[in-house]
Design a protein around this motif. Structure first.
Motif, PDB file in Angstrom:
ATOM      1  N   VAL A 131      -4.328   1.381   5.817  1.00 62.40           N
ATOM      2  CA  VAL A 131      -3.114   0.557   5.859  1.00 62.40           C
ATOM      3  C   VAL A 131      -1.900   1.473   5.845  1.00 62.40           C
ATOM      4  O   VAL A 131      -0.977   1.315   6.651  1.00 62.40           O
ATOM      5  CB  VAL A 131      -3.056  -0.443   4.681  1.00 62.40           C
ATOM      6  N   VAL A 132      -1.906   2.457   4.946  1.00 67.49           N
ATOM      7  CA  VAL A 132      -0.780   3.393   4.843  1.00 67.49           C
ATOM      8  C   VAL A 132      -0.568   4.129   6.167  1.00 67.49           C
ATOM      9  O   VAL A 132       0.553   4.230   6.656  1.00 67.49           O
ATOM     10  CB  VAL A 132      -1.012   4.400   3.690  1.00 67.49           C
ATOM     11  N   ARG A 133      -1.649   4.631   6.762  1.00 67.61           N
ATOM     12  CA  ARG A 133      -1.541   5.473   7.963  1.00 67.61           C
ATOM     13  C   ARG A 133      -1.320   4.692   9.255  1.00 67.61           C
ATOM     14  O   ARG A 133      -0.641   5.177  10.151  1.00 67.61           O
ATOM     15  CB  ARG A 133      -2.827   6.286   8.135  1.00 67.61           C
ATOM     16  N   HIS A 134      -1.951   3.516   9.382  1.00 68.24           N
ATOM     17  CA  HIS A 134      -2.029   2.890  10.694  1.00 68.24           C
ATOM     18  C   HIS A 134      -1.401   1.506  10.830  1.00 68.24           C
ATOM     19  O   HIS A 134      -1.145   1.078  11.947  1.00 68.24           O
ATOM     20  CB  HIS A 134      -3.497   2.785  11.131  1.00 68.24           C
ATOM     21  N   ALA A 135      -1.179   0.795   9.745  1.00 72.51           N
ATOM     22  CA  ALA A 135      -0.747  -0.605   9.863  1.00 72.51           C
ATOM     23  C   ALA A 135       0.727  -0.747  10.240  1.00 72.51           C
ATOM     24  O   ALA A 135       1.104  -1.748  10.840  1.00 72.51           O
ATOM     25  CB  ALA A 135      -1.032  -1.375   8.578  1.00 72.51           C
ATOM     26  N   ALA A 163       0.849  -1.195   0.000  1.00 75.43           N
ATOM     27  CA  ALA A 163       0.000   0.000   0.000  1.00 75.43           C
ATOM     28  C   ALA A 163       0.886   1.247   0.000  1.00 75.43           C
ATOM     29  O   ALA A 163       1.780   1.393   0.827  1.00 75.43           O
ATOM     30  CB  ALA A 163      -0.906  -0.007   1.216  1.00 75.43           C
ATOM     31  N   HIS A 164       0.635   2.110  -0.947  1.00 75.00           N
ATOM     32  CA  HIS A 164       1.369   3.366  -1.063  1.00 75.00           C
ATOM     33  C   HIS A 164       0.377   4.414  -1.559  1.00 75.00           C
ATOM     34  O   HIS A 164      -0.431   4.122  -2.453  1.00 75.00           O
ATOM     35  CB  HIS A 164       2.530   3.212  -2.055  1.00 75.00           C
ATOM     36  N   PRO A 165       0.418   5.621  -1.018  1.00 73.00           N
ATOM     37  CA  PRO A 165      -0.552   6.644  -1.427  1.00 73.00           C
ATOM     38  C   PRO A 165      -0.641   6.851  -2.936  1.00 73.00           C
ATOM     39  O   PRO A 165      -1.729   7.053  -3.470  1.00 73.00           O
ATOM     40  CB  PRO A 165      -0.057   7.919  -0.730  1.00 73.00           C
ATOM     41  N   ARG A 166       0.488   6.784  -3.633  1.00 73.56           N
ATOM     42  CA  ARG A 166       0.474   7.009  -5.087  1.00 73.56           C
ATOM     43  C   ARG A 166      -0.181   5.875  -5.857  1.00 73.56           C
ATOM     44  O   ARG A 166      -0.539   6.046  -7.019  1.00 73.56           O
ATOM     45  CB  ARG A 166       1.892   7.207  -5.593  1.00 73.56           C
ATOM     46  N   GLN A 167      -0.323   4.717  -5.244  1.00 73.12           N
ATOM     47  CA  GLN A 167      -0.898   3.558  -5.931  1.00 73.12           C
ATOM     48  C   GLN A 167      -2.395   3.367  -5.667  1.00 73.12           C
ATOM     49  O   GLN A 167      -3.028   2.532  -6.305  1.00 73.12           O
ATOM     50  CB  GLN A 167      -0.152   2.289  -5.515  1.00 73.12           C
ATOM     51  N   ILE A 168      -2.960   4.119  -4.745  1.00 70.50           N
ATOM     52  CA  ILE A 168      -4.367   3.904  -4.386  1.00 70.50           C
ATOM     53  C   ILE A 168      -5.280   4.087  -5.594  1.00 70.50           C
ATOM     54  O   ILE A 168      -6.179   3.278  -5.831  1.00 70.50           O
ATOM     55  CB  ILE A 168      -4.783   4.792  -3.201  1.00 70.50           C
ATOM     56  N   MET A 212     -14.603   4.447  -3.373  1.00 67.71           N
ATOM     57  CA  MET A 212     -14.429   5.249  -2.168  1.00 67.71           C
ATOM     58  C   MET A 212     -14.035   4.361  -0.982  1.00 67.71           C
ATOM     59  O   MET A 212     -13.126   4.683  -0.222  1.00 67.71           O
ATOM     60  CB  MET A 212     -15.738   5.996  -1.852  1.00 67.71           C
ATOM     61  N   GLY A 213     -14.712   3.228  -0.834  1.00 67.29           N
ATOM     62  CA  GLY A 213     -14.414   2.327   0.269  1.00 67.29           C
ATOM     63  C   GLY A 213     -13.008   1.764   0.198  1.00 67.29           C
ATOM     64  O   GLY A 213     -12.309   1.673   1.210  1.00 67.29           O
ATOM     65  N   LEU A 214     -12.584   1.390  -0.991  1.00 65.88           N
ATOM     66  CA  LEU A 214     -11.233   0.865  -1.159  1.00 65.88           C
ATOM     67  C   LEU A 214     -10.202   1.929  -0.809  1.00 65.88           C
ATOM     68  O   LEU A 214      -9.197   1.635  -0.153  1.00 65.88           O
ATOM     69  CB  LEU A 214     -11.023   0.360  -2.581  1.00 65.88           C
ATOM     70  N   SER A 215     -10.442   3.169  -1.212  1.00 68.99           N
ATOM     71  CA  SER A 215      -9.533   4.264  -0.845  1.00 68.99           C
ATOM     72  C   SER A 215      -9.378   4.342   0.658  1.00 68.99           C
ATOM     73  O   SER A 215      -8.258   4.489   1.176  1.00 68.99           O
ATOM     74  CB  SER A 215     -10.068   5.610  -1.345  1.00 68.99           C
ATOM     75  N   GLU A 216     -10.474   4.242   1.370  1.00 70.58           N
ATOM     76  CA  GLU A 216     -10.429   4.331   2.829  1.00 70.58           C
ATOM     77  C   GLU A 216      -9.651   3.173   3.434  1.00 70.58           C
ATOM     78  O   GLU A 216      -8.804   3.369   4.312  1.00 70.58           O
ATOM     79  CB  GLU A 216     -11.861   4.360   3.386  1.00 70.58           C
ATOM     80  N   LEU A 217      -9.901   1.952   2.960  1.00 68.31           N
ATOM     81  CA  LEU A 217      -9.211   0.790   3.523  1.00 68.31           C
ATOM     82  C   LEU A 217      -7.708   0.833   3.243  1.00 68.31           C
ATOM     83  O   LEU A 217      -6.896   0.555   4.137  1.00 68.31           O
ATOM     84  CB  LEU A 217      -9.817  -0.503   3.001  1.00 68.31           C
TER      85      LEU A 217
END
Length: 143
Positions: A61-65, A21-26, A52-57
């Protein structure tokens, strides 16, 4: 690296990718899931809610995992499509009504309200966040 699989059962179709997971790949993954859903005959509303839901999930991962490795799967069966993101973090999010003046914290709450099913399952390693939507096209003029 993406790995695509398709289940052999005739009642369910599954696509699954292992990714970092990387912000540029969402946006790439949002487009990929949209293509799958459109091929299955999903309505525009279903496709946009899934994007929209996939963006959130993935953003969670990027922010919290703490580890970008995750598995994205999309399963269609019984008139429903389920989007699932598994990660290695054992931290399960708490979904509650957000403070409306806050800068963030609304995504999972809104997603839960928009879906037919929503959840988080603990896995042997980590967790799995998922949501389910109706696949059948809706009468979009009735909204």
């Amino acid at each position: 690296m993406a790995v695509l699989t398709r289940s052999p059962e005739q009642q369910h179709h599954t696509y699954c990718w292992d990714l970092l997971a990387h912000p540029r790949q969402i946006e790439t993954w949002r487009r990929t899931v949209a293509l799958v859903l459109r091929a299955w005959g999903a309505s525009d509303a279903t496709v946009e809610t899934a994007r929209m839901g996939l963006s959130e999930l993935l953003a969670n991962v990027v922010r919290h995992a703490g580890d970008p490795y995750c598995r994205l799967s999309v399963v269609m069966g019984g008139g429903l499509v389920t989007v699932r993101v598994e990660d290695r973090s054992p931290c399960v999010p708490v979904v509650r009504e957000p403070a409306w003046d806050a800068e963030s914290g609304r995504g999972l709450w809104m997603l839960r309200a928009m879906c037919l099913g929503f959840g988080c399952d603990r896995e042997v390693v980590g967790k799995s966040m998922w949501f389910s939507l109706g696949l059948d096209p809706v009468d979009e003029g009735a909204v």
